[in-house]
Structure formats: C-alpha cells, structure tokens
Design an enzyme around this catalytic site. Structure first.
Site, mmCIF file in Angstrom:
data_model
loop_
_atom_site.group_PDB
_atom_site.id
_atom_site.type_symbol
_atom_site.label_atom_id
_atom_site.label_comp_id
_atom_site.label_asym_id
_atom_site.label_seq_id
_atom_site.Cartn_x
_atom_site.Cartn_y
_atom_site.Cartn_z
ATOM 1 N N ILE A 1 0.859 -1.068 0.097
ATOM 2 C CA ILE A 1 -0.034 0.041 -0.134
ATOM 3 C C ILE A 1 0.835 1.190 -0.078
ATOM 4 O O ILE A 1 1.837 1.311 0.823
ATOM 5 C CB ILE A 1 -1.005 -0.052 1.180
ATOM 6 C CG1 ILE A 1 -2.148 -1.197 1.051
ATOM 7 C CG2 ILE A 1 -1.685 1.218 1.231
ATOM 8 C CD1 ILE A 1 -1.673 -2.269 1.861
ATOM 9 N N CYS A 2 0.714 2.219 -1.076
ATOM 10 C CA CYS A 2 0.996 3.598 -1.029
ATOM 11 C C CYS A 2 2.765 3.408 -1.003
ATOM 12 O O CYS A 2 3.260 2.621 -1.975
ATOM 13 C CB CYS A 2 0.913 4.307 0.180
ATOM 14 S SG CYS A 2 1.300 6.174 -0.094
ATOM 15 N N GLN A 3 3.607 3.922 -0.111
ATOM 16 C CA GLN A 3 4.878 3.938 -0.361
ATOM 17 C C GLN A 3 5.549 2.311 -0.251
ATOM 18 O O GLN A 3 6.394 2.106 -0.904
ATOM 19 C CB GLN A 3 5.552 4.390 0.867
ATOM 20 C CG GLN A 3 6.904 4.637 1.114
ATOM 21 C CD GLN A 3 7.375 4.659 2.509
ATOM 22 O OE1 GLN A 3 6.874 4.405 3.487
ATOM 23 N NE2 GLN A 3 8.598 5.461 2.475
ATOM 24 N N TYR B 1 -1.872 -0.878 -3.969
ATOM 25 C CA TYR B 1 -2.778 0.283 -3.762
ATOM 26 C C TYR B 1 -2.369 1.616 -3.592
ATOM 27 O O TYR B 1 -1.493 1.867 -2.901
ATOM 28 C CB TYR B 1 -3.539 -0.135 -2.324
ATOM 29 C CG TYR B 1 -4.270 -1.756 -2.392
ATOM 30 C CD1 TYR B 1 -3.313 -2.652 -2.057
ATOM 31 C CD2 TYR B 1 -5.650 -2.034 -2.440
ATOM 32 C CE1 TYR B 1 -3.889 -3.870 -1.972
ATOM 33 C CE2 TYR B 1 -6.350 -2.805 -2.204
ATOM 34 C CZ TYR B 1 -5.302 -4.072 -2.050
ATOM 35 O OH TYR B 1 -5.765 -5.248 -1.807
ATOM 36 N N GLY C 1 3.857 -0.122 -1.705
ATOM 37 C CA GLY C 1 3.588 -0.592 -3.142
ATOM 38 C C GLY C 1 4.726 -0.408 -3.844
ATOM 39 O O GLY C 1 5.145 -1.076 -4.629
#
Lengths: 350, 553
Positions: free
Chosen positions: A142-144, A166, A146
């Site tokens: 998720i985010c960073q 995500y 990811g």
C-alpha cells in the site's frame, strides 16, 4: 439581510455543543482499532510480522503478505470490524500476513532502503514461503510500500505469485501535479537527515496537512453534531487514533527515497539501483493488479498509472476505485466491491 | 428576538441583549466544564458580574448618542489606503527591523578583522595584539548598543497606522459617539470572551487529565480550537453586522471596517504562527547570545592585558641581583620558569588553536543565518497573510452580492465554511507555487542548519565537560551497531544459520468488537509478546511452531 438573532443563537449553540462534547468525550470507552485477531510469527529488530487468525481453512493455498507504508501505521487496514479490508480478505478465503514496521528511534537512523526492501521485506517473504512450503507468495503493498514491493518484484520476480499495489506512487516526473512532489524538488533532504537523524512524524504530518489547510478545523463541524451518537463518534475517534499514531522515519531511507525516487525519478527513468543491483522494471513479470483511487489528492492518479507501460508483466490490470486515498480501505464500497474483487483476482492466479 | 424598529440604536440594543445572553450561556457552560475546579466558578461569577455592569453602562451611553456616521465614513475613506497597506507596512517594518538589528555585524563583522601576525619583534606584536583586542571589544560594545536601540525602535505596533494615536481615523472615532459605542460593544465582548478562551487554553492540560485517553483529549482540544477560530471570525465580522442587516453592506464597507490586525490575529491562530510576544522573546534571546559573546571577548581582553603586564614585568626583571652565583642562578632560573609559565599560559590558550576566535566566528555565522532565516520566514508569513486576505475579500464580495440580492444570511458557520473553502483554494495555490516552495524549503533548511550548529556548539561548550554521552558520540555508536548487525546477518545467511529473531510467539488475543457495541467490554488481558531475551530462549521452539503453522494450513 443579516439575521443577527439567528447568528447569535448559533454562537450559543456552538458553545453548548462544546460543553456537551466535553462531557461525552469524558465518558467514552477506550478507542480500539485493529481488533481482528492475529498472532506474532516473526520479528527482526523492531519490524514484526503478524498472521491473521483464521477460523475456517483458507480457500487459497498460497499465502498473502501485506505491507503498508512505513510512514503510517497499518492499523487503518483493520480500523473497525465493519471497515476492515483485512477482515474482508480473510472472509473471502485468503491467508493473510501483515508486516508491522515498528517505531524507529534515533538508533535506527542508519536503516537504509536496502535494509527495508532487501532485508526485512525479503526475509519476511522467505519466512512465509518456508512456513507454507511454497516457492512463491502473493504480495500486496500500500502506497509507499507498494512502490517498495514493485522494486522488490523487479529484483526477485521468482519469489512472487502476484503483486497487488494500492494507491502507490511510481512516477514523479510531473512536479506540478502535487504540491508534495514540488516541494521535494527543493527540499534539502541531506540537512534534514543529518540534523534530525530520524525524520519526525510531526514534520511529515505538517506537510500532508498543507494539502488541505482547513481539514483539521473543518472536520470538527461534523463532530460537534455527532456528540449524541456514540457509534458515529467512535468511528471518528478510531480514525483520529490512527492519524495521530505516526512513526518517525529513518533518515537514511528518507534520503534515498526523496533523492533517487522523488527528485530524480530514477525508477521510471531506468537508472535506479538498490544494494548494488540495477532495478529494471521490465524484469517485473509477475501478474500485477494496480488499484488507484479516482479522487486521490495525495498520490496523483497519473503517478500511479504510469507504471503500467514500464513493467514487463503480460498479465496486468488497472482498478479504478471511486474514492480518496484512505477511503479505498475504510469506505463502505471497499467492503462491498474492492475486497471481493481483489480476493477473486488473487485466487484466480493461485 | 426580532425587533420591530430598525434604527441604529435598536440594532445596538438588540446586539447587546443577544451578547449578554450569549455571555450568560458561556458562563453556564464554563461552570459545567470546570465543575471540578471551584476557583474557576468563582472567577467566572465575578467576570459575569463585571460584564453586566459594563453592559448597563454602555446601554445608557448608547441611548444618548447621535448619528454622525457620514462624517466617520468620509474620514475613514481618507485613511482607507493606510489600512489596505497594513500588511505591506508590517512586512517592511519586520524586514527593516531584522536587517537593522544585524546590519552592524554583517558590514563590520569582527571576525573579518585581521589578527596581527607574529613578526620578528615580539614587543611590537604584543602591542599590535593589544590594540586588536581592544578594537574588537569596542566594536562588540557598539554593535550591542546599536542592536538594543534597533530592538526598541522595531516595535511594529508603533509603526502600525491603526494603533498610532496620531491616526486621524482613531481621532475621529473617538469623537463620534455612535461608532465609539459600536466599538465599545465589540470591545466589551472581547473583554469577556478572550479571558474565557485563554482560560480554556491555559487549563487545557488540567482538563485533559479527566479524559479517558489521549485520542479523546486531542479531539476535545481540536473542537475547542475550532470554536475559538469561529469566535475570532465572529469578532472580525461583527462591526459589519449593522450594515449587513440594513442591506447596505458592500466592498467599500468591508474595506473600511475590516480590521487588518484582527485578520492577522485570526490567521496567526489558524496556522499557529509565533505570536509577536514570543517573537520578541526570540529576538531578545538572540541579543543575549551576542551579549555573552561580548562578555567572553571582554574576559579575553582582560586576560590578555594581564598577560601583557606580566610580559612587561619580565622585561623589567634584573637577573643580576644578590650574592652567591649558583644560588642566584637557580633562583633566577626558578623565577624565570615561573614567570614564563604564568606568562605563556594565556598566550598558549589564545594562540594554540585560536579556539576563541573560531568560536566567535561560528557564533557570528550563526547570527547571520538567524537573520537570514528571520527575513525569509517573514517573507513566507507575508505570502500567507496575503493569500488569507484575498480569500476573505472574495468572501466579502460573495456576502455583498447575497445581501444586495436580498438573500438572508443566518449562519456564521456557513460564512466561516465559505471562507475555509475559498481559503483552501488560495492557500493550496500559494503552496504549489515555485516562489513559496523555494522560500519554504530555504527557511526549513536554515532552521536545520542553525539547529545542527547550535547542537554542536552546545556539545563543545557544555556537554563535553559533563559525564553524559553526547549526541555525536551516540551517533557514532549507532553507526557501529548498525554496521555490526549488517555484518552478522550477512554471515548468518552465508553460513545458513537460522535467524534467532524468527520465532513463533504466543498468541495475542483481543475481543472482537462490533460496530454497534455501546460500551466496550473489558478485553481479556492479552498475553504479552515475548521480550527479546525470551525470544532467544524460545528459538528452540521455532521449528515446532513452524510445523504447527503448516498444519493449520
């Protein structure tokens, strides 16, 4: 014309609400988040890995390892029982592990991006694979995280069955698409890392809050009106608890993250190196699901979508989820649509 | 509370009556919140009584006033340009003040004054050194005196046309009873609500301890901040309520009656800018640092004078006094040795590493950086004030249009929310601009440079003499530990040794709560995660636990 009577009454109403709010908040029970049962199965330094407890056998033999951004806590993925992406994925039949990056202190100032990706993440993946006696596992980031998972997948595609990210940032070329992207072009990250050691959570939170300056005040209008609704108030408090629980960041990791990725966009430009290895996105041949939030004001959509043309995967898919950066995990639609769709996509490739 | 009449006096009476009700309401709410603190109740009661007395006096005064608003408006228009330039003047004053405070060291930096060099003639060298030290000392004293003068002159309130007693608008307002009455009404309101809000803020720590946890305490603090912000917004707009009620509100009214210093106060609270009082304290602290440097240089000069006296004494010593050649020689040698020791020590301290001059150079560079940071920070704040003022002006235009179209405005919260929306647009546009981004990152960088240098100087001057580990030393230790850990892990992988950190620990169970639960049932005591020491012991169980995990699958 101005209705002074109504205005003055409104001001009275506000002060009454404040007083009522004090009494209500004073009597609120403990605010608990991340209550889905899980057990600690692995730890290295301050980094931990938990396995969510299943009450029924998993429908998917290959386990899933989830990792959240290092600059926030993963608890938002399991904010409350009816708003828990993790619980939803569990209910859909997946066997879920989740990484907990911990709370870095000054002693961790020298932890590098290599340590996080090639160290902790790699070792966690190996542990899960060994524990389940499989060669590959499903990875979600998720985010960073990811972005970190994408880097890992480009170096070690043989260890991953699938990759799902995500709201992850990949492309930092267009500085005008986001004020954070612009600031990183000017910030003196060396003096930040050298003077602070670990980058304070307050500094990062302050930067994020400037994306919408009124948010920290405006949200309380709604809160004032929900003082007599304990459930709604508790929902708000859970989110607040997560937002206020922000770890510091290792200075060395932050230095490389900003310089190589944000500022020089090396990953997309094809000249990013990690641990002495060149990271070639074309080596990322793992089936890939790229989830992005259509109203994301933190990570611009174009930054997330741009990766699709760079990777070597033949099986790749974009998933546009209506909502904001955090809404993708805690919104009602996340439970009804995103969770089942992601679970199905993963299981179809197991 | 609608009034059948629509005269200015009726409006004021209505406002005063409503404000009195609001104050009474505030009092009751405060008592509810502060019921655990009896002294608060007493203070609030006294305040309420005083407020009622003021209100009654004001009412009597207002009933005797005459309307001379036209004259007020005409005079106000003359000074309109001054109030519009308020923020420009504030910026100029702040910039000039900062520059003047540090102009002396920048153009006459004592560290740039060259030290005399040791030539072949020691006496000439010593005389030159004495002259140099005396000159440095004089320069420092002059610089300090100038800084003190500039600090007193730099009080921006004196340069503020809105508070300058020579401001014709203020004079006119003092002469016009109606406007004065309106102002009295708002001032009286402020007199009560400000202490109330200050009390709420100052006692925030006490109230927080009655909250069950930090999340609820922070939430209440946020609610209070929001309430305070709306209160300030109300204060800003209340002078214009009369015109808004009459339907005569327009942009001219706004520009005439909006008080720039109130808007600045509102913005300061919104963005948590440093208050002017704190800023003055910071400037005084900077001056204190420079003063200590001055004192150090004075001490150095005195020590050097003492050294020079001893040198001269040595020069005048007659080695050929007394009888007994050997004794005399020994005595002479001993005397010479002692004199040399006393004579050379201060010289050695001064000359060995030149550390005093190095320290002074460092502090001088630090003060330069502080000055630069003050200037750039002022520039940053000015940009934000301008953005906030633009948003407020847009909101005023929107209000004027609504009033002119006959729309009813009945919510201060809606006005405030409209301001927030417009403010977001202006502020995000500012924050995304190249100009702001550069200045903001420069300020941030300067702050951190200053912090680093200050930390180093503190370590060098104070902490290195104390029995504690300094940050520099700890950073070295952290680096060593990090490198060692990395080495060990690499070797473990090479040797195929299982990482002792990888263990299976006891389950951590919590009661799963549903979203509709009213009260939390106490969770059963969770079994503690094993400590690192226990983990090492538990490593033997790892293969067994791994099997269990595999079986579960």
């Amino acid at each position: 014309m101005l209705n002074t009577d109504a205005i003055v009454k409104e001001m009275q109403h506000i002060s009454e609400k404040l007083s009522a709010g004090y009494n209500t908040l004073k009597n609120m029970p403990e605010v608990e988040i991340a209550t889905t049962p899980k057990e600690l199965v692995w730890q290295c330094d301050k980094v931990k890995m938990f396995r969510y407890t299943r009450t029924t056998p998993a429908k998917c033999k290959i386990p899933v390892l989830v990792s959240f951004a290092i600059m926030n806590r993963h608890d938002v993925l399991d904010l409350q029982p009816d708003r828990s992406l993790m619980k939803k994925l569990l209910d859909e039949g997946l066997d879920i592990y989740i990484m907990d990056w911990g709370y870095p202190t000054k002693a961790d100032r020298y932890l590098s991006m290599e340590d996080y990706i090639l160290g902790y993440m790699n070792d966690a993946i190996d542990f899960v694979a060994n524990a389940h006696k499989v060669k590959k596992i499903h990875k979600m980031g998720i985010c960073q995280s990811g972005l970190f998972s994408m880097i890992y997948a480009s170096l070690n595609p043989e260890k991953l069955q699938t990759l799902t990210t995500y709201v992850a940032p990949y492309d930092f070329e267009d500085v005008n698409c986001n004020m954070l992207y612009k600031w990183t072009k000017y910030v003196d990250v060396d003096v930040m890392a050298d003077s602070m050691g670990t980058i304070s959570a307050d500094v990062l939170n302050g930067a994020f809050s400037m994306l919408k300056p009124s948010a920290d005040i405006a949200k309380y209008f709604g809160v004032m009106e929900m003082m007599d609704n304990e459930d709604k108030l508790m929902n708000f408090l859970r989110m607040e608890k997560w937002k206020n629980d922000t770890p510091d960041l290792s200075g060395e990791m932050f230095r490389k993250y900003i310089k190589d990725l944000f500022r020089d966009n090396k990953l997309m430009n094809g000249n990013f190196e990690l641990g002495g290895q060149h990271v070639n996105l074309k080596n990322m041949t793992v089936p890939f699901l790229n989830v992005y939030a259509t109203e994301d004001n933190i990570i611009p959509n174009k930054s997330t979508i741009a990766i699709m043309d760079k990777i070597g995967s033949k099986d790749k898919q974009l998933y546009a989820f209506p909502g904001g950066h955090i809404g993708v995990f805690v919104g009602a639609k996340s439970q009804k649509e995103l969770g089942p769709s992601v679970a199905k996509w993963v299981m179809d490739r197991s | 509370m609608a009034t059948t009449k629509n005269t200015p006096v009726d409006f004021i009476n209505e406002m005063v009556e409503n404000q009195t009700k609001m104050v009474n309401n505030l009092v009751e709410n405060t008592k509810t919140i502060a019921k655990e603190m009896p002294f608060v109740k007493e203070m609030v009661d006294k305040g309420q009584q005083a407020y009622h007395e003021i209100v009654n006096t004001t009412k009597e005064m207002m009933n005797d006033t005459t309307a001379k608003l036209n004259n007020v408006a005409e005079e106000a228009k003359k000074t309109n340009s001054e109030s519009n330039n308020f923020f420009m003047q504030w910026l100029e004053n702040s910039m000039n003040g900062s520059k003047q405070m540090f102009t002396y060291p920048m153009t006459n930096n004592f560290s740039k004054m060259k030290m005399p060099e040791m030539g072949s003639n020691p006496t000439e060298f010593m005389n030159n050194m004495t002259a140099w030290m005396t000159n440095m000392n004089t320069q420092m004293q002059n610089m300090y005196s100038q800084m003190q003068n500039q600090m007193q002159m730099n009080n921006w309130m004196n340069n503020n046309p809105m508070t300058n007693p020579n401001n014709p608008m203020l004079q006119m307002m003092n002469n016009i009873n109606m406007q004065n009455s309106m102002q009295e009404g708002v001032n009286n309101w402020n007199k009560y609500t400000k202490p109330y809000y200050d009390m709420m803020t100052s006692l925030n720590g006490d109230w927080a301890k009655y909250m069950p946890n930090i999340t609820t305490a922070e939430s209440f603090k946020g609610m209070h901040t929001m309430t305070e912000s709306i209160g300030k917004f109300y204060e800003m707009w209340s002078p214009m309520f009369k015109q808004m009620q009459e339907g005569s509100f327009n942009m001219d009214t706004y520009k005439t009656m909006m008080k720039p210093e109130m808007m600045k106060d509102f913005m300061d609270k919104f963005f948590n800018f440093m208050p002017s009082e704190t800023k003055q304290q910071m400037e005084q602290m900077n001056a204190a640092i420079i003063d200590s440097m001055k004192q150090m240089s004075t001490m150095g000069t005195n020590g050097y004078n003492s050294f020079k006296t001893q040198m001269n004494g040595f020069k005048n010593m007659n080695p050929n006094m007394g009888m007994g050649a050997y004794t005399n020689v020994w005595d002479m040698y001993t005397q010479l040795k002692d004199s040399m020791g006393a004579m050379v020590s201060p010289l050695t301290k001064l000359m060995e590493e030149n550390s005093s001059v190095q320290d002074m150079t460092t502090w001088s560079n630090l003060s330069d950086k502080m000055m630069e940071m003050n200037l750039k920070n002022t520039q940053l704040q000015h940009m934000m004030y301008n953005a906030g003022a633009q948003a407020m002006e847009e909101m005023a235009e929107s209000m004027a249009q609504k009033i002119q179209s006959g729309e009813s405005i009945d919510s201060i919260i809606k006005m405030y929310q409209e301001y927030l929306t417009k403010g977001d647009a202006h502020f995000t546009s500012l924050f995304e601009s190249d100009e702001y981004s550069k200045v903001m990152t420069e300020v941030s960088s300067l702050q951190m440079h200053i912090k680093m240098e200050m930390d180093k100087q503190m370590e060098k001057l104070f902490f290195s003499k104390m029995p504690i580990a300094t940050r520099t030393e700890m950073d070295e230790v952290y680096k060593n530990i990090y490198d060692l850990k990395k080495m060990v892990r690499t070797m473990e992988k090479m040797l195929g040794v299982k990482n002792p950190a990888e263990t299976v620990v006891e389950k951590v169970e919590k009661v799963t709560k549903t979203a509709t639960a009213k009260k939390a049932t106490p969770a059963p005591a969770a079994k503690k995660v094993a400590t690192p020491a226990a983990k090492v012991v538990a490593k033997k169980a790892a293969p067994v636990a791994a099997k269990k995990t595999a079986k579960k699958k």
